[in-house]
Scaffold this motif. Structure first.
Motif, mmCIF file in Angstrom:
data_model
loop_
_atom_site.group_PDB
_atom_site.id
_atom_site.type_symbol
_atom_site.label_atom_id
_atom_site.label_comp_id
_atom_site.label_asym_id
_atom_site.label_seq_id
_atom_site.Cartn_x
_atom_site.Cartn_y
_atom_site.Cartn_z
ATOM 1 N N THR A 131 0.971 -1.176 0.348
ATOM 2 C CA THR A 131 0.031 -0.324 0.015
ATOM 3 C C THR A 131 0.469 0.937 -0.074
ATOM 4 O O THR A 131 1.654 1.600 0.891
ATOM 5 N N ARG A 132 0.418 1.915 -0.244
ATOM 6 C CA ARG A 132 0.985 3.308 -0.766
ATOM 7 C C ARG A 132 0.775 4.091 -0.172
ATOM 8 O O ARG A 132 -0.754 4.743 -0.265
ATOM 9 N N ILE A 133 0.980 4.937 1.202
ATOM 10 C CA ILE A 133 0.669 5.860 1.412
ATOM 11 C C ILE A 133 0.927 7.613 1.659
ATOM 12 O O ILE A 133 2.385 7.657 1.918
ATOM 13 N N GLN A 192 -4.504 2.443 19.431
ATOM 14 C CA GLN A 192 -6.407 3.188 19.333
ATOM 15 C C GLN A 192 -6.053 2.338 17.659
ATOM 16 O O GLN A 192 -6.940 2.194 17.115
ATOM 17 N N TYR A 193 -5.633 1.333 18.133
ATOM 18 C CA TYR A 193 -6.382 0.606 16.957
ATOM 19 C C TYR A 193 -7.473 -0.016 16.207
ATOM 20 O O TYR A 193 -8.166 -0.642 15.395
ATOM 21 N N GLU A 194 -8.612 -0.258 17.763
ATOM 22 C CA GLU A 194 -9.919 -0.251 16.801
ATOM 23 C C GLU A 194 -10.430 1.121 16.354
ATOM 24 O O GLU A 194 -11.789 0.763 15.681
ATOM 25 N N GLN A 195 -9.214 2.442 16.327
ATOM 26 C CA GLN A 195 -10.256 3.298 15.611
ATOM 27 C C GLN A 195 -10.146 3.249 14.271
ATOM 28 O O GLN A 195 -11.037 3.534 13.205
ATOM 29 N N TRP A 196 -9.364 2.340 13.193
ATOM 30 C CA TRP A 196 -8.955 2.383 11.910
ATOM 31 C C TRP A 196 -8.924 0.897 10.999
ATOM 32 O O TRP A 196 -9.511 0.606 10.783
ATOM 33 N N HIS A 197 -8.924 -0.154 11.800
ATOM 34 C CA HIS A 197 -8.443 -1.459 11.653
ATOM 35 C C HIS A 197 -9.596 -1.946 11.805
ATOM 36 O O HIS A 197 -10.584 -1.978 12.469
ATOM 37 N N PRO A 198 -9.815 -3.015 10.470
ATOM 38 C CA PRO A 198 -11.259 -3.259 10.377
ATOM 39 C C PRO A 198 -11.858 -4.480 11.199
ATOM 40 O O PRO A 198 -12.983 -5.037 11.870
ATOM 41 N N GLU A 245 -7.852 -9.258 1.642
ATOM 42 C CA GLU A 245 -8.061 -7.922 3.171
ATOM 43 C C GLU A 245 -7.145 -7.552 3.904
ATOM 44 O O GLU A 245 -7.475 -6.192 4.420
ATOM 45 N N TYR A 246 -5.901 -7.939 3.834
ATOM 46 C CA TYR A 246 -4.458 -7.567 4.259
ATOM 47 C C TYR A 246 -4.190 -5.393 3.173
ATOM 48 O O TYR A 246 -4.336 -4.442 3.693
ATOM 49 N N SER A 247 -5.120 -5.426 2.159
ATOM 50 C CA SER A 247 -5.005 -4.871 0.866
ATOM 51 C C SER A 247 -5.925 -3.453 1.993
ATOM 52 O O SER A 247 -5.035 -2.625 2.173
ATOM 53 N N ARG A 248 -6.901 -4.118 1.644
ATOM 54 C CA ARG A 248 -8.045 -3.226 2.654
ATOM 55 C C ARG A 248 -7.388 -3.310 4.479
ATOM 56 O O ARG A 248 -8.016 -2.126 4.697
ATOM 57 N N TYR A 249 -6.372 -3.340 5.212
ATOM 58 C CA TYR A 249 -6.319 -2.906 6.282
ATOM 59 C C TYR A 249 -5.030 -2.110 5.953
ATOM 60 O O TYR A 249 -5.235 -1.005 6.790
ATOM 61 N N GLY A 250 -4.315 -1.801 4.817
ATOM 62 C CA GLY A 250 -2.936 -1.002 4.404
ATOM 63 C C GLY A 250 -4.332 0.005 4.542
ATOM 64 O O GLY A 250 -3.026 1.152 4.528
ATOM 65 N N ALA A 251 -4.820 0.601 3.638
ATOM 66 C CA ALA A 251 -5.655 1.139 3.010
ATOM 67 C C ALA A 251 -6.564 2.460 4.789
ATOM 68 O O ALA A 251 -6.091 3.173 4.553
#
Length: 163
Positions: A26-28, A44-50, A146-152
Motif C-alpha cells: 500500500t502506498r501511503i 488505537q487500532y480499533e479506531q481504524w483497523h477493520p 483483506e490485507y490490502s483493505r487493512y493497509g488502506a
C-alpha cells in the motif's frame, strides 16, 4: 530435507511444506515516521483497523513484548489473541506472532519504505505455520484483498485530519 535456516544454500526437499504467505503493498501519503507512530499506537487500532483491536500498548515495543487483543469480523466469532513482538527495527520493520503451531501460527510483518516524494510504501505480510496452515492456501486470494483493505485503513488513518 530442510536444514537450519542459517544455511541459505541448503536445498529443501521437494516434499517439504511451504508456509502459505499473504502480502499486500500500500502506498501511503505520509512519512515513514508518521506511519510508524500509527503502527505502534496499539491501543488505537480499533479506531481504524477493520478486524483487530488491542487492549493496551506495551510499556516498551521490544522483542518479547506481548499485546493482548481481539480479532473480529468476517465469518468467525470474536476471538481473543495475544501477539508477541518478534522483530522491531524502528522505524521500518515490525513483526509479531500470534496463534499456535497446534492449529495456525501467523507471523505478521510490516515493512515501511520511504519514497522519493515523501510517501511511504507499506508492505504487510503474514506467513502461516502449524498443523492447519495448509488449509489457508485456497483462501490466499481473499486474504490478500483483506490485507490490502487493512493497509488502506492505516493509510486513511495516517493521511486523515486526525492522522
Amino acid at each position: 530435507m530442510k536444514e537450519a535456516p542459517d544455511a541459505p544454500d541448503t536445498p529443501v526437499a521437494p516434499d517439504a511444506p511451504v508456509a502459505p504467505v499473504v502480502t499486500a503493498v500500500t502506498r501511503i501519503s505520509a512519512s515513514v515516521e508518521d506511519v510508524w507512530r500509527a503502527l505502534l499506537a496499539f491501543d488505537q487500532y480499533e479506531q481504524w483497523h477493520p478486524v483487530l483491536s488491542f487492549d493496551a500498548r506495551p510499556e516498551q515495543v521490544v522483542v518479547g513484548a506481548e499485546i493482548p487483543g481481539r480479532v473480529s469480523g468476517g465469518d468467525t466469532a470474536e476471538q481473543d489473541v495475544t501477539m508477541r513482538i518478534v522483530e522491531v527495527e524502528a522505524p521500518c520493520r515490525l513483526a509479531w506472532e500470534g496463534g499456535s503451531l497446534d492449529t495456525i501460527l501467523g507471523r505478521h510483518s510490516f515493512v515501511l519504505a520511504a519514497q522519493p516524494d515523501g510517501a511511504t510504501e507499506l508492505t504487510e505480510s503474514e506467513e502461516f505455520f502449524g498443523a492447519a496452515a495448509a488449509e489457508l492456501v485456497p483462501t490466499l486470494g481473499e486474504l490478500t484483498k483483506e490485507y490490502s483493505r487493512y493497509g488502506a485503513a492505516l493509510g486513511a488513518r495516517v493521511e486523515g485530519p486526525s492522522g
